[in-house]
Design a protein around this motif. Structure first.
Motif, PDB file in Angstrom:
ATOM      1  N   CYS A  52      29.743 -24.677  24.645  1.00  0.00           N
ATOM      2  CA  CYS A  52      30.982 -25.361  25.019  1.00  0.00           C
ATOM      3  C   CYS A  52      32.067 -24.408  25.482  1.00  0.00           C
ATOM      4  O   CYS A  52      32.115 -23.240  25.054  1.00  0.00           O
ATOM      5  CB  CYS A  52      31.528 -26.142  23.827  1.00  0.00           C
ATOM      6  N   VAL A  97      30.669 -28.921  28.501  1.00  0.00           N
ATOM      7  CA  VAL A  97      29.630 -28.942  27.466  1.00  0.00           C
ATOM      8  C   VAL A  97      28.271 -28.836  28.146  1.00  0.00           C
ATOM      9  O   VAL A  97      27.952 -29.627  29.032  1.00  0.00           O
ATOM     10  CB  VAL A  97      29.696 -30.252  26.627  1.00  0.00           C
ATOM     11  N   TYR A 148      26.496 -39.232  21.912  1.00  0.00           N
ATOM     12  CA  TYR A 148      27.451 -38.466  22.721  1.00  0.00           C
ATOM     13  C   TYR A 148      28.605 -39.366  23.164  1.00  0.00           C
ATOM     14  O   TYR A 148      29.780 -38.978  23.089  1.00  0.00           O
ATOM     15  CB  TYR A 148      26.732 -37.872  23.935  1.00  0.00           C
ATOM     16  N   TRP A 198      38.799 -30.844  19.511  1.00  0.00           N
ATOM     17  CA  TRP A 198      37.786 -31.624  20.223  1.00  0.00           C
ATOM     18  C   TRP A 198      38.323 -32.114  21.567  1.00  0.00           C
ATOM     19  O   TRP A 198      37.624 -32.101  22.570  1.00  0.00           O
ATOM     20  CB  TRP A 198      37.374 -32.803  19.337  1.00  0.00           C
ATOM     21  N   LEU A 252      38.054 -29.789  24.739  1.00  0.00           N
ATOM     22  CA  LEU A 252      36.781 -29.400  25.362  1.00  0.00           C
ATOM     23  C   LEU A 252      36.829 -29.739  26.851  1.00  0.00           C
ATOM     24  O   LEU A 252      37.233 -30.844  27.233  1.00  0.00           O
ATOM     25  CB  LEU A 252      35.610 -30.138  24.711  1.00  0.00           C
ATOM     26  N   ARG A 288      29.738 -32.110  31.874  1.00  0.00           N
ATOM     27  CA  ARG A 288      28.556 -32.004  31.017  1.00  0.00           C
ATOM     28  C   ARG A 288      27.314 -31.715  31.838  1.00  0.00           C
ATOM     29  O   ARG A 288      27.121 -32.267  32.920  1.00  0.00           O
ATOM     30  CB  ARG A 288      28.341 -33.310  30.250  1.00  0.00           C
ATOM     31  N   LEU A 313      24.427 -26.970  21.592  1.00  0.00           N
ATOM     32  CA  LEU A 313      25.522 -27.115  22.546  1.00  0.00           C
ATOM     33  C   LEU A 313      26.157 -25.775  22.856  1.00  0.00           C
ATOM     34  O   LEU A 313      26.285 -24.927  21.970  1.00  0.00           O
ATOM     35  CB  LEU A 313      26.621 -28.021  21.975  1.00  0.00           C
ATOM     36  N   VAL A 318      30.559 -28.018  16.027  1.00  0.00           N
ATOM     37  CA  VAL A 318      31.422 -27.639  17.154  1.00  0.00           C
ATOM     38  C   VAL A 318      32.882 -27.894  16.791  1.00  0.00           C
ATOM     39  O   VAL A 318      33.755 -27.048  17.019  1.00  0.00           O
ATOM     40  CB  VAL A 318      31.028 -28.399  18.444  1.00  0.00           C
TER      41      VAL A 318
END
Length: 141
Positions: free
Chosen positions: A136, A89, A107, A83, A86, A118, A134, A72
């Motif tokens: 995202c 997710v 995680y 990252w 994000l 999430r 995943l 990812v």
């Protein structure tokens, strides 16, 4: 931006198993297709042992988590995101009763600073012999 310009594929992430890109940009949002833990450079699936017929004999969910998170990250960076950007997710696990605790621990290591929304769901199987995938959404500038 043309439709082709909005498509993102990363040479550092495993090739998609169908006709879809790694990600698609729409405005300031980046939508990643389902990303699994497969290696980008071989047919290996980190943490998975297969028999001669291609059936899963054993797997390590923590190894798969580390690998999928890295995949990812590669796609996000290739697209010009990160990252930390994000925002959502969705996690698909094939064995929540056995894997959720270990997955949740890994995680938490990756998302200690950035806490996107999430959703985690259990599914019967994935298209390749993996235990996690995943989906995202991230922001992009």
């Amino acid at each position: 931006m043309s439709d082709q310009d909005s498509i993102v594929n990363s040479g550092k992430a495993p090739k998609p198993v169908g006709l879809y890109p790694h990600a698609r940009r729409v405005g300031n949002l980046l939508f990643l297709s389902g990303v699994g833990p497969r290696s980008a450079t071989s047919k290996e699936i980190p943490g998975v042992t297969l028999d001669d017929a291609g059936n899963v004999v054993d797997y390590d969910i923590e190894a798969q988590c580390h690998s999928v998170f890295q995949n990812v990250r590669h796609i996000l960076e290739e697209a010009g995101s990160s990252w930390e950007k994000l925002v959502d997710v969705t996690v698909f696990l094939t064995n929540i009763p056995d894997d959720f605790k270990a997955y949740n621990k890994v995680y938490a290591e990756y998302f200690a600073d950035n806490q996107p929304a999430r959703t985690t769901v259990e599914i019967n199987r994935l298209p390749t012999p993996i235990a996690i995938e995943l989906k995202c959404i991230a922001t992009i500038e």
